[in-house]
Design a protein around this motif. Structure first.
Motif, PDB file in Angstrom:
ATOM      1  N   SER A 137       0.697  -1.543  -0.137  1.00  0.00           N
ATOM      2  CA  SER A 137       0.166  -0.075   0.251  1.00  0.00           C
ATOM      3  C   SER A 137       1.024   1.080   0.029  1.00  0.00           C
ATOM      4  O   SER A 137       0.320   2.230   0.166  1.00  0.00           O
ATOM      5  CB  SER A 137      -0.670   0.184   0.965  1.00  0.00           C
ATOM      6  N   LEU A 138       2.064   1.013   0.057  1.00  0.00           N
ATOM      7  CA  LEU A 138       2.898   2.031  -0.176  1.00  0.00           C
ATOM      8  C   LEU A 138       3.332   3.373   1.436  1.00  0.00           C
ATOM      9  O   LEU A 138       2.413   4.350   0.657  1.00  0.00           O
ATOM     10  CB  LEU A 138       2.963   3.389  -1.116  1.00  0.00           C
ATOM     11  N   ASP A 139       2.781   2.764   2.347  1.00  0.00           N
ATOM     12  CA  ASP A 139       2.546   3.538   3.697  1.00  0.00           C
ATOM     13  C   ASP A 139       3.667   4.055   4.022  1.00  0.00           C
ATOM     14  O   ASP A 139       4.953   3.548   4.217  1.00  0.00           O
ATOM     15  CB  ASP A 139       1.903   2.664   4.765  1.00  0.00           C
ATOM     16  N   PRO A 140       3.286   5.676   4.320  1.00  0.00           N
ATOM     17  CA  PRO A 140       4.777   6.694   3.790  1.00  0.00           C
ATOM     18  C   PRO A 140       5.308   6.099   4.805  1.00  0.00           C
ATOM     19  O   PRO A 140       6.856   5.879   5.630  1.00  0.00           O
ATOM     20  CB  PRO A 140       4.275   8.085   4.262  1.00  0.00           C
ATOM     21  N   GLU A 141       4.942   6.195   6.731  1.00  0.00           N
ATOM     22  CA  GLU A 141       5.174   6.080   7.387  1.00  0.00           C
ATOM     23  C   GLU A 141       6.313   4.619   7.854  1.00  0.00           C
ATOM     24  O   GLU A 141       7.064   5.002   8.285  1.00  0.00           O
ATOM     25  CB  GLU A 141       4.179   5.798   9.028  1.00  0.00           C
ATOM     26  N   TYR A 142       6.012   3.798   7.165  1.00  0.00           N
ATOM     27  CA  TYR A 142       6.237   2.297   7.041  1.00  0.00           C
ATOM     28  C   TYR A 142       7.800   2.145   6.224  1.00  0.00           C
ATOM     29  O   TYR A 142       8.810   2.107   6.843  1.00  0.00           O
ATOM     30  CB  TYR A 142       5.741   1.663   6.558  1.00  0.00           C
ATOM     31  N   ILE A 143       7.330   3.532   5.092  1.00  0.00           N
ATOM     32  CA  ILE A 143       8.061   3.798   3.825  1.00  0.00           C
ATOM     33  C   ILE A 143       9.461   3.748   5.080  1.00  0.00           C
ATOM     34  O   ILE A 143      11.039   4.048   4.786  1.00  0.00           O
ATOM     35  CB  ILE A 143       8.107   4.268   2.890  1.00  0.00           C
ATOM     36  N   GLN A 144       9.438   5.017   5.276  1.00  0.00           N
ATOM     37  CA  GLN A 144      10.835   5.808   6.418  1.00  0.00           C
ATOM     38  C   GLN A 144      11.268   5.005   7.097  1.00  0.00           C
ATOM     39  O   GLN A 144      12.250   5.168   7.751  1.00  0.00           O
ATOM     40  CB  GLN A 144      10.214   7.085   6.976  1.00  0.00           C
ATOM     41  N   LEU A 145      10.279   4.144   8.336  1.00  0.00           N
ATOM     42  CA  LEU A 145      10.734   3.276   8.888  1.00  0.00           C
ATOM     43  C   LEU A 145      12.018   2.022   7.697  1.00  0.00           C
ATOM     44  O   LEU A 145      12.644   2.286   8.804  1.00  0.00           O
ATOM     45  CB  LEU A 145       9.252   2.851   9.925  1.00  0.00           C
ATOM     46  N   SER A 146      11.353   2.035   6.877  1.00  0.00           N
ATOM     47  CA  SER A 146      12.159   0.364   6.410  1.00  0.00           C
ATOM     48  C   SER A 146      13.826   1.964   5.992  1.00  0.00           C
ATOM     49  O   SER A 146      14.620   0.667   6.031  1.00  0.00           O
ATOM     50  CB  SER A 146      11.185   0.440   5.092  1.00  0.00           C
ATOM     51  N   TRP A 147      13.128   2.336   6.060  1.00  0.00           N
ATOM     52  CA  TRP A 147      14.848   3.039   4.772  1.00  0.00           C
ATOM     53  C   TRP A 147      15.600   3.012   6.338  1.00  0.00           C
ATOM     54  O   TRP A 147      17.102   3.316   6.034  1.00  0.00           O
ATOM     55  CB  TRP A 147      14.330   4.164   4.133  1.00  0.00           C
ATOM     56  N   ASN A 148      15.442   3.686   7.349  1.00  0.00           N
ATOM     57  CA  ASN A 148      15.518   4.007   8.340  1.00  0.00           C
ATOM     58  C   ASN A 148      16.473   2.537   8.716  1.00  0.00           C
ATOM     59  O   ASN A 148      17.256   2.453   9.449  1.00  0.00           O
ATOM     60  CB  ASN A 148      15.028   4.226   9.627  1.00  0.00           C
ATOM     61  N   HIS A 149      15.871   1.119   8.861  1.00  0.00           N
ATOM     62  CA  HIS A 149      16.693  -0.187   8.890  1.00  0.00           C
ATOM     63  C   HIS A 149      17.539  -0.395   7.850  1.00  0.00           C
ATOM     64  O   HIS A 149      18.533  -0.730   8.506  1.00  0.00           O
ATOM     65  CB  HIS A 149      15.331  -0.679   9.404  1.00  0.00           C
ATOM     66  N   ARG A 150      16.808   0.148   6.753  1.00  0.00           N
ATOM     67  CA  ARG A 150      18.294  -0.420   6.538  1.00  0.00           C
ATOM     68  C   ARG A 150      18.886   0.523   5.725  1.00  0.00           C
ATOM     69  O   ARG A 150      20.064   0.031   5.642  1.00  0.00           O
ATOM     70  CB  ARG A 150      17.443   0.139   3.878  1.00  0.00           C
ATOM     71  N   ARG A 151      19.742   1.447   6.156  1.00  0.00           N
ATOM     72  CA  ARG A 151      21.017   2.154   6.987  1.00  0.00           C
ATOM     73  C   ARG A 151      21.579   1.790   8.293  1.00  0.00           C
ATOM     74  O   ARG A 151      23.259   1.229   7.663  1.00  0.00           O
ATOM     75  CB  ARG A 151      20.215   3.942   6.923  1.00  0.00           C
ATOM     76  N   ASN A 152      20.791   1.527   8.410  1.00  0.00           N
ATOM     77  CA  ASN A 152      21.289   0.589   9.809  1.00  0.00           C
ATOM     78  C   ASN A 152      22.010  -1.316   9.183  1.00  0.00           C
ATOM     79  O   ASN A 152      23.346  -1.010  10.008  1.00  0.00           O
ATOM     80  CB  ASN A 152      19.903   0.548  11.114  1.00  0.00           C
ATOM     81  N   ILE A 153      21.510  -1.463   8.545  1.00  0.00           N
ATOM     82  CA  ILE A 153      22.404  -2.424   7.987  1.00  0.00           C
ATOM     83  C   ILE A 153      23.078  -2.624   6.552  1.00  0.00           C
ATOM     84  O   ILE A 153      23.339  -3.526   6.488  1.00  0.00           O
ATOM     85  CB  ILE A 153      20.894  -3.710   7.699  1.00  0.00           C
ATOM     86  N   ALA A 154      22.766  -1.779   6.301  1.00  0.00           N
ATOM     87  CA  ALA A 154      23.808  -1.131   5.002  1.00  0.00           C
ATOM     88  C   ALA A 154      25.315  -1.608   5.222  1.00  0.00           C
ATOM     89  O   ALA A 154      25.779  -2.282   4.458  1.00  0.00           O
ATOM     90  CB  ALA A 154      23.893   0.890   3.983  1.00  0.00           C
ATOM     91  N   PRO A 155      26.354  -1.806   6.668  1.00  0.00           N
ATOM     92  CA  PRO A 155      27.306  -2.247   6.379  1.00  0.00           C
ATOM     93  C   PRO A 155      27.067  -3.636   5.927  1.00  0.00           C
ATOM     94  O   PRO A 155      28.201  -4.648   5.294  1.00  0.00           O
ATOM     95  CB  PRO A 155      27.631  -1.860   7.780  1.00  0.00           C
ATOM     96  N   LEU A 156      26.257  -4.123   6.532  1.00  0.00           N
ATOM     97  CA  LEU A 156      26.236  -6.052   6.526  1.00  0.00           C
ATOM     98  C   LEU A 156      25.990  -6.311   4.946  1.00  0.00           C
ATOM     99  O   LEU A 156      26.656  -7.283   4.881  1.00  0.00           O
ATOM    100  CB  LEU A 156      25.257  -6.376   7.213  1.00  0.00           C
ATOM    101  N   LEU A 176      26.906  -1.491  -9.708  1.00  0.00           N
ATOM    102  CA  LEU A 176      25.964  -0.875  -9.895  1.00  0.00           C
ATOM    103  C   LEU A 176      25.125  -0.898  -8.941  1.00  0.00           C
ATOM    104  O   LEU A 176      24.506   0.341  -8.823  1.00  0.00           O
ATOM    105  CB  LEU A 176      25.033  -1.882 -10.923  1.00  0.00           C
ATOM    106  N   LEU A 177      25.016  -1.735  -8.466  1.00  0.00           N
ATOM    107  CA  LEU A 177      23.868  -1.725  -7.228  1.00  0.00           C
ATOM    108  C   LEU A 177      24.522  -1.070  -6.064  1.00  0.00           C
ATOM    109  O   LEU A 177      23.613   0.115  -5.603  1.00  0.00           O
ATOM    110  CB  LEU A 177      24.196  -3.337  -6.753  1.00  0.00           C
ATOM    111  N   LEU A 178      25.807  -0.765  -6.085  1.00  0.00           N
ATOM    112  CA  LEU A 178      25.790  -0.015  -5.077  1.00  0.00           C
ATOM    113  C   LEU A 178      26.347   1.059  -5.043  1.00  0.00           C
ATOM    114  O   LEU A 178      25.995   2.431  -4.299  1.00  0.00           O
ATOM    115  CB  LEU A 178      27.815  -0.585  -4.606  1.00  0.00           C
ATOM    116  N   GLY A 179      26.310   1.561  -6.447  1.00  0.00           N
ATOM    117  CA  GLY A 179      26.357   3.467  -6.667  1.00  0.00           C
ATOM    118  C   GLY A 179      24.615   3.739  -6.888  1.00  0.00           C
ATOM    119  O   GLY A 179      24.588   4.793  -6.294  1.00  0.00           O
ATOM    120  N   GLY A 180      23.863   2.714  -6.790  1.00  0.00           N
ATOM    121  CA  GLY A 180      22.280   2.963  -6.593  1.00  0.00           C
ATOM    122  C   GLY A 180      21.373   3.490  -6.038  1.00  0.00           C
ATOM    123  O   GLY A 180      21.292   4.271  -4.768  1.00  0.00           O
ATOM    124  N   TRP A 181      22.365   1.786  -4.783  1.00  0.00           N
ATOM    125  CA  TRP A 181      22.518   2.477  -2.827  1.00  0.00           C
ATOM    126  C   TRP A 181      23.021   4.123  -2.599  1.00  0.00           C
ATOM    127  O   TRP A 181      22.237   4.105  -1.352  1.00  0.00           O
ATOM    128  CB  TRP A 181      22.451   1.012  -2.204  1.00  0.00           C
TER     129      TRP A 181
END
Length: 279
Positions: A39-58, A115-120
Motif C-alpha cells: 500500500s506504500l504506507d509513508p510511515e512504514y517506508i520511512q521506518l524501512s529506510w532507517n532500518h536499511r541504513r542501519n544494516i547497509a554495512p552488512l 551498479l547496485l552499490l552506486g544505486g544504493w
C-alpha cells in the motif's frame, strides 16, 4: 593446495552467511509488513529506510565478498577446463562452455554489484538530504513512495542477476561431471566422488534459483526455504567442493617442467598422434 580455491571457499562462506543475516534482519523482522509495503504506507517506508541504513554495512560487505568469491573461483575453473580438454584436444565445445559460463557469471556478478552499490549510495543520499514529504500537496509523501518503488525495481534486478549466477554454477558443475564421467578410468585424474559432490551442488543451485523466482509470489515462505538451501549449499557443500578441488587440481594440471611421455592425461596411451574429440 590451490590458494585461489581456498580464498573462494572462504569468501562464499562469509558472503552467504552475511546474506542470510541480511534476509533475517530485513525481510523476516517482526515489523515487516507485506500489506504496508504494497500500500506504500509513508510511515512504514520511512521506518524501512532507517532500518536499511542501519544494516547497509552488512549488505555491502556481503556484496564485496560475493564478488571476491567469483573472482577467486574463475582461475581454477578455467585451469580445470583447459586441462580436462587436454589443451584443446578433447570435447572442445563442452570445455569452452565451462569457461564461458564461468566468465559470464564472474562478469555479471562484478558489474551488477558495482551498479547496485552506486544505486544504493544515490538512494541513501536522496532519503536523507532531499525533500520527499511535500511534492504536490502538504504531506503527500510522494517522494518516499517514488523512492520505494525505484528501490524495489533495483532489488528485482539483483534477484535476477543472482538467479543467473545460480544457472551459471549449475551449468558449470553439470558439464564438469559429464567431462569427468566420460573419461576412461585409467585417464581420469579427478575423483568421481568430487564430481558427484558437484552434481549435488548443481541440483541445490537449481533449487535455489527456483526459490529466488518463487519469492516474488510469497516472499516470507520462500525466503525461509531459500535460507535453508543457502546454508546447506553455499555454506557447507560448495566450500567442501572447493576445498576438495584445491587438494586435487594439481593431479590434472600439465607438468611443463618435465615432459612425461606416459602421462595418461595429456598423452594417448598408445603414443600415437593426438586426435581431436568431438562432442
Amino acid at each position: 593446495m590451490n590458494c585461489s580455491c581456498l580464498f573462494s571457499a572462504f569468501c562464499f562462506i562469509v558472503s552467504n552467511a552475511l546474506g542470510i543475516a541480511v534476509i533475517v534482519e530485513d525481510k523476516l523482522r517482526p515489523s515487516y509488513s507485506e500489506i504496508a509495503l504494497r500500500s506504500l504506507d509513508p510511515e512504514y517506508i520511512q521506518l524501512s529506510w532507517n532500518h536499511r541504513r542501519n544494516i547497509a554495512p552488512l549488505v555491502q560487505c556481503s556484496h564485496v565478498f560475493n564478488c571476491l568469491a567469483w573472482l577467486f573461483l574463475l582461475p581454477p575453473v578455467l585451469q580445470l577446463a583447459w586441462s580436462l580438454s587436454r589443451g584443446g584436444k578433447r570435447k572442445v565445445g563442452i570445455h569452452t562452455a565451462i569457461g564461458g559460463f564461468a566468465i559470464a557469471g564472474c562478469t555479471t556478478e562484478i558489474l551488477s554489484r558495482l551498479l547496485l552499490l552506486g544505486g544504493w549510495g544515490a538512494a541513501q543520499w536522496i532519503s536523507t538530504d532531499f525533500n520527499l514529504n511535500y511534492w504536490i500537496d502538504s504531506g503527500d509523501s510522494l517522494g518516499w513512495k517514488t523512492l520505494e518503488v525505484v528501490y524495489i525495481v533495483m532489488e528485482g534486478l539483483l534477484n535476477w542477476v543472482d538467479a543467473f549466477e545460480w544457472i551459471c554454477l549449475f551449468t558449470i558443475l553439470i558439464l564438469l561431471y559429464f567431462s569427468i564421467g566420460t573419461q576412461m578410468p585409467e585417464q581420469r585424474a579427478m575423483s568421481m566422488g568430487w564430481a558427484r559432490l558437484g552434481l549435488m551442488v548443481a541440483f541445490l543451485s537449481f533449487v535455489d534459483f527456483s526459490a529466488d523466482l518463487l519469492r516474488l509470489e510469497d516472499w516470507k515462505t520462500f525466503a525461509q526455504f531459500a535460507i535453508f538451501i543457502s546454508i546447506v549449499n553455499t555454506c557447507i557443500l560448495l566450500p567442501m567442493w572447493l576445498l576438495w578441488l584445491s587438494c586435487t587440481i594439481r593431479n590434472v594440471l600439465p607438468n611443463y617442467d618435465e615432459i612425461e611421455e606416459n602421462d595418461p592425461v595429456w598423452n594417448n596411451a598408445g603414443g600415437t598422434a593426438p586426435q581431436i574429440e568431438s562432442f
